[in-house]
Design a protein around this motif. Structure first.
Motif, PDB file in Angstrom:
ATOM      1  N   ARG A 178       0.923  -1.151   0.040  1.00  0.00           N
ATOM      2  CA  ARG A 178       0.038  -0.073   0.003  1.00  0.00           C
ATOM      3  C   ARG A 178       0.857   1.112  -0.088  1.00  0.00           C
ATOM      4  O   ARG A 178       0.452   2.264  -0.622  1.00  0.00           O
ATOM      5  N   ASN A 187       0.509   2.598  13.984  1.00  0.00           N
ATOM      6  CA  ASN A 187      -0.131   1.324  13.705  1.00  0.00           C
ATOM      7  C   ASN A 187      -0.006   1.019  12.193  1.00  0.00           C
ATOM      8  O   ASN A 187       0.329  -0.298  11.929  1.00  0.00           O
ATOM      9  N   LEU A 215       2.266   2.971   5.383  1.00  0.00           N
ATOM     10  CA  LEU A 215       1.061   3.109   4.631  1.00  0.00           C
ATOM     11  C   LEU A 215       0.535   4.464   4.799  1.00  0.00           C
ATOM     12  O   LEU A 215      -0.187   5.142   3.925  1.00  0.00           O
ATOM     13  N   LEU A 216       0.399   4.843   6.206  1.00  0.00           N
ATOM     14  CA  LEU A 216      -0.410   6.153   6.541  1.00  0.00           C
ATOM     15  C   LEU A 216       0.495   7.289   6.290  1.00  0.00           C
ATOM     16  O   LEU A 216      -0.169   8.351   5.972  1.00  0.00           O
ATOM     17  N   TRP A 255       0.232   7.904   2.467  1.00  0.00           N
ATOM     18  CA  TRP A 255      -0.949   8.111   2.187  1.00  0.00           C
ATOM     19  C   TRP A 255      -1.183   9.636   2.243  1.00  0.00           C
ATOM     20  O   TRP A 255      -2.204  10.332   1.538  1.00  0.00           O
ATOM     21  N   THR A 276      -2.560  11.845  11.540  1.00  0.00           N
ATOM     22  CA  THR A 276      -3.568  10.672  11.730  1.00  0.00           C
ATOM     23  C   THR A 276      -2.815  10.058  13.028  1.00  0.00           C
ATOM     24  O   THR A 276      -1.887  10.003  13.313  1.00  0.00           O
ATOM     25  N   GLU A 295      -7.366  12.377  10.692  1.00  0.00           N
ATOM     26  CA  GLU A 295      -7.835  11.018  10.720  1.00  0.00           C
ATOM     27  C   GLU A 295      -7.582  10.813  11.980  1.00  0.00           C
ATOM     28  O   GLU A 295      -6.622  10.353  12.312  1.00  0.00           O
ATOM     29  N   PHE A 301     -12.746  -3.449   5.701  1.00  0.00           N
ATOM     30  CA  PHE A 301     -11.289  -2.777   5.299  1.00  0.00           C
ATOM     31  C   PHE A 301     -11.136  -3.184   3.855  1.00  0.00           C
ATOM     32  O   PHE A 301     -10.129  -3.618   3.660  1.00  0.00           O
TER      33      PHE A 301
HETATM   34  O1  LIG Z   1      -6.029   4.037   4.200  1.00  0.00           O
HETATM   35  C1  LIG Z   1      -6.406   2.774   4.732  1.00  0.00           C
HETATM   36  O2  LIG Z   1      -6.305   1.951   4.106  1.00  0.00           O
HETATM   37  C2  LIG Z   1      -6.180   2.917   6.223  1.00  0.00           C
HETATM   38  C3  LIG Z   1      -6.245   3.591   7.092  1.00  0.00           C
HETATM   39  C4  LIG Z   1      -6.186   3.342   8.308  1.00  0.00           C
HETATM   40  C5  LIG Z   1      -5.997   4.241   9.285  1.00  0.00           C
HETATM   41  O3  LIG Z   1      -6.110   5.472   8.969  1.00  0.00           O
HETATM   42  C6  LIG Z   1      -5.528   4.074  11.014  1.00  0.00           C
HETATM   43  O4  LIG Z   1      -5.645   2.980  11.290  1.00  0.00           O
HETATM   44  O5  LIG Z   1      -5.397   5.190  11.529  1.00  0.00           O
END
Ligand SMILES: O=C(O)/C=C/C=C(\O)C(=O)O
Ligand SMILES: NC(=O)C1=CN([C@@H]2O[C@H](COP(=O)(O)OP(=O)(O)OC[C@H]3O[C@@H](n4cnc5c(N)ncnc54)[C@H](O)[C@@H]3O)[C@@H](O)[C@H]2O)C=CC1
Length: 485
Positions: free
Chosen positions: A104, A153, A157-158, A161, A228, A251, A445
């Motif tokens: 991701r 966490n 990925l985050l 993003w 986030t 977020e 998800f």
């Molecule tokens: O963008 C995603 O697929 C997952 C996002 C997950 C979060 O924002 C999180 O756990 O804070």
């Protein structure tokens, strides 16, 4: 020992002040992290501002897009290093890191590198009451220097993003990853360097939240903050940006419900809710912490979920079939265990779990925890109101649709929910009434990067994903041209 360093204006810099990076599998120190000081933060901001008006502003959208694809290509070439680093910081299972976190991260760059090429503007032919004519159109400008504050966490990925759309829109970025998980951020800085990202466009500041994050968000040279993490931290950041009135994208946390209706396919619901409650040890803002089951299915559902939880393999990240590693840190383990204790004090029945697994090896020094199912609490119990962020859910009975909608909405959070029913009309009807940003029906998800992503109430401000991200990271500017006839 390895020292993780900040990356400012194209150079890795060491402040000389260190804290430990700890492996949550066994509690061992795996690296030192050099915490950025105020001078380094100011240097990052001034470098980013210089780059914003320098070579970065000269690149066309297509050139920026091509560079972001190069970032993704290089990340893919170094995939194994990213996998190893994410596992070392978090203890996550290899399966998860290989199928979710790292791909991701790469996909976020590719997606926004393409998406930005289709970002449009608005145009209007204007006719005024006194007969004048004009063409109004908008162009998208970058916001400026964006501070990206990311959590532990889903670290890569985050962070990506947010970084990918911010860069795609022409902004410069200062990333402050969580102090628990800095390793993949350092690898990303190396990748930026290797692909020739102009100096100052991407900067990395390492350090702890209050010491470093706060200085960054309050700085006048930062034009916007994207964050986030915990809702409580979001409140702090809001105060910190108030003085300079910066745009924010938040977020935040969740207290997400799953509803299992009488018409649910019970096997699907059990498998789905096992995943939604225990994936990443419950450390995803989207994870389910409250389950409402129709009275007619309560007993078989609870029995099925208990069996599924007891079948989860907990262990080393590289072990075959491991689904759950440790929690991210000792501090977080203590927090989740305190909630297990609170549940007992509030009168919960512990259906399974409720403690720490014993391995009789080095893992007993790690941050492992049992997947836990609770029942018997009122909705008003703290355990049913506060975000725990661990592998735990509380299961309650409900009787009718209106009742369960009210109960699900009885929370200060509003991020996500899942509905389990084979009755599609019911799914549409209920989904529209749940006060959250995201509802999944018979799944959880399952992501489309174009879809709006974010929460209401304490769960956040704004939406990420597709055009929503591009809109946040761009400043539309209107141009009005008089048409003389
Ligand atoms: O963008 C995603 O697929 C997952 C996002 C997950 C979060 O924002 C999180 O756990 O804070
Ligand atoms: N995605 C989510 O929804 C997440 C929620 N959480 C929740 O937060 C709880 C606490 O975890 P934390 O690691 O403390 O999360 P946090 O929200 O404090 O940390 C997230 C990021 O914010 C930074 N930060 C902390 N204080 C800051 C400040 N004053 N100014 C600027 N940046 C700051 C941190 O260094 C980190 O990079 C968890 O138990 C969980 O409930 C934690 C991580 C992610």
């Amino acid at each position: 020992m390895d020292i993780l360093k900040s990356y400012i204006n194209g150079e890795f810099v060491d402040s000389g002040e260190y804290f430990d990076n700890i492996n949550p599998v066994n509690g061992e120190v795996i690296a030192g992290i050099a915490e950025a000081d105020e001078a380094m933060i100011n240097h990052a901001i001034s470098s980013a501002r210089k780059a914003l008006y320098g070579p970065w502003s000269q690149l066309s959208v297509n050139e920026r897009s091509a560079l972001l694809h190069k970032v993704a290509d290089r990340m893919a070439e170094r995939e194994q290093e990213f996998i190893d680093a994410e596992i070392a910081d978090t203890g996550k299972s290899l399966f998860q890191v290989k199928t979710i976190d790292i791909p991701r991260g790469t996909a976020n760059f590719r997606f926004f590198a393409d998406q930005v090429k289709y970002q449009g503007g608005e145009s209007f032919v204007t006719e005024t009451a006194n007969g004048e004519k004009a063409l109004n159109y908008s162009v998208n400008k970058p916001l400026g220097v964006v501070a990206v504050i990311s959590p532990w966490n889903l670290p890569l990925l985050l962070a990506t993003w947010k970084i990918a759309p911010a860069l795609a829109c022409g902004n410069c970025v200062i990333l402050k990853p969580s102090e628990e998980t800095s390793s993949t951020a350092v690898l990303l800085a190396q990748v930026m360097d290797e692909v020739g990202m102009p100096k100052g466009v991407f900067n990395l500041i390492l350090g702890r939240g209050k010491a470093v994050g706060d200085k960054l968000t309050s700085a006048p040279g930062i034009d916007a903050v994207t964050f986030t993490g915990a809702s409580a931290t979001g409140k702090q950041i809001m105060k910190s940006v108030a003085e300079t009135v910066k745009p924010i994208s938040f977020e935040l946390g969740g207290k997400n419900a799953a509803i299992v209706f009488a018409h649910a396919d019970i096997a699907k619901a059990i498998a789905g809710i096992t995943r939604s409650s225990f994936t990443n040890c419950g450390q995803v803002c989207l994870c389910t912490e409250k389950v409402y089951v129709h009275r007619s299915l309560f007993t078989p559902f609870l029995e099925g979920l208990k069996q599924a939880a007891e079948n989860i393999k907990i262990g080393y990240p590289l072990e075959q079939d491991v689904f759950m590693g440790p929690l991210v840190s000792r501090l977080h383990q203590q927090k989740v265990l305190a909630y297990y204790q609170l549940a007992r004090e509030e009168g919960a029945e512990v259906v399974t779990g409720g403690g720490v697994p014993v391995f009789n090896d080095e893992r007993d020094n790690g941050c492992f925890i049992q997947p836990t199912i609770l029942t018997g609490l009122e909705d008003e119990a703290r355990v049913n109101q506060e975000e725990i962020f661990g592998p735990v859910c509380h299961v309650s009975i409900f009787d009718d649709e209106a009742e369960v909608i009210n109960r699900v909405n009885n929370t200060p959070y509003g991020l996500a929910a899942s509905i389990w029913t084979e009755h599609l009309t019911q799914a549409h009807r209920v989904a529209a009434q749940i006060e959250v940003g995201l509802v999944w029906v018979n799944t959880w998800f399952l992501r489309d990067l174009r879809a709006p992503f974010g929460g209401v109430k304490l769960s956040g401000i704004g939406r990420e994903g597709g055009e929503h991200s591009l809109a946040f990271y761009s400043e539309p500017s209107n141009i009005c041209i008089k048409i003389d006839e």
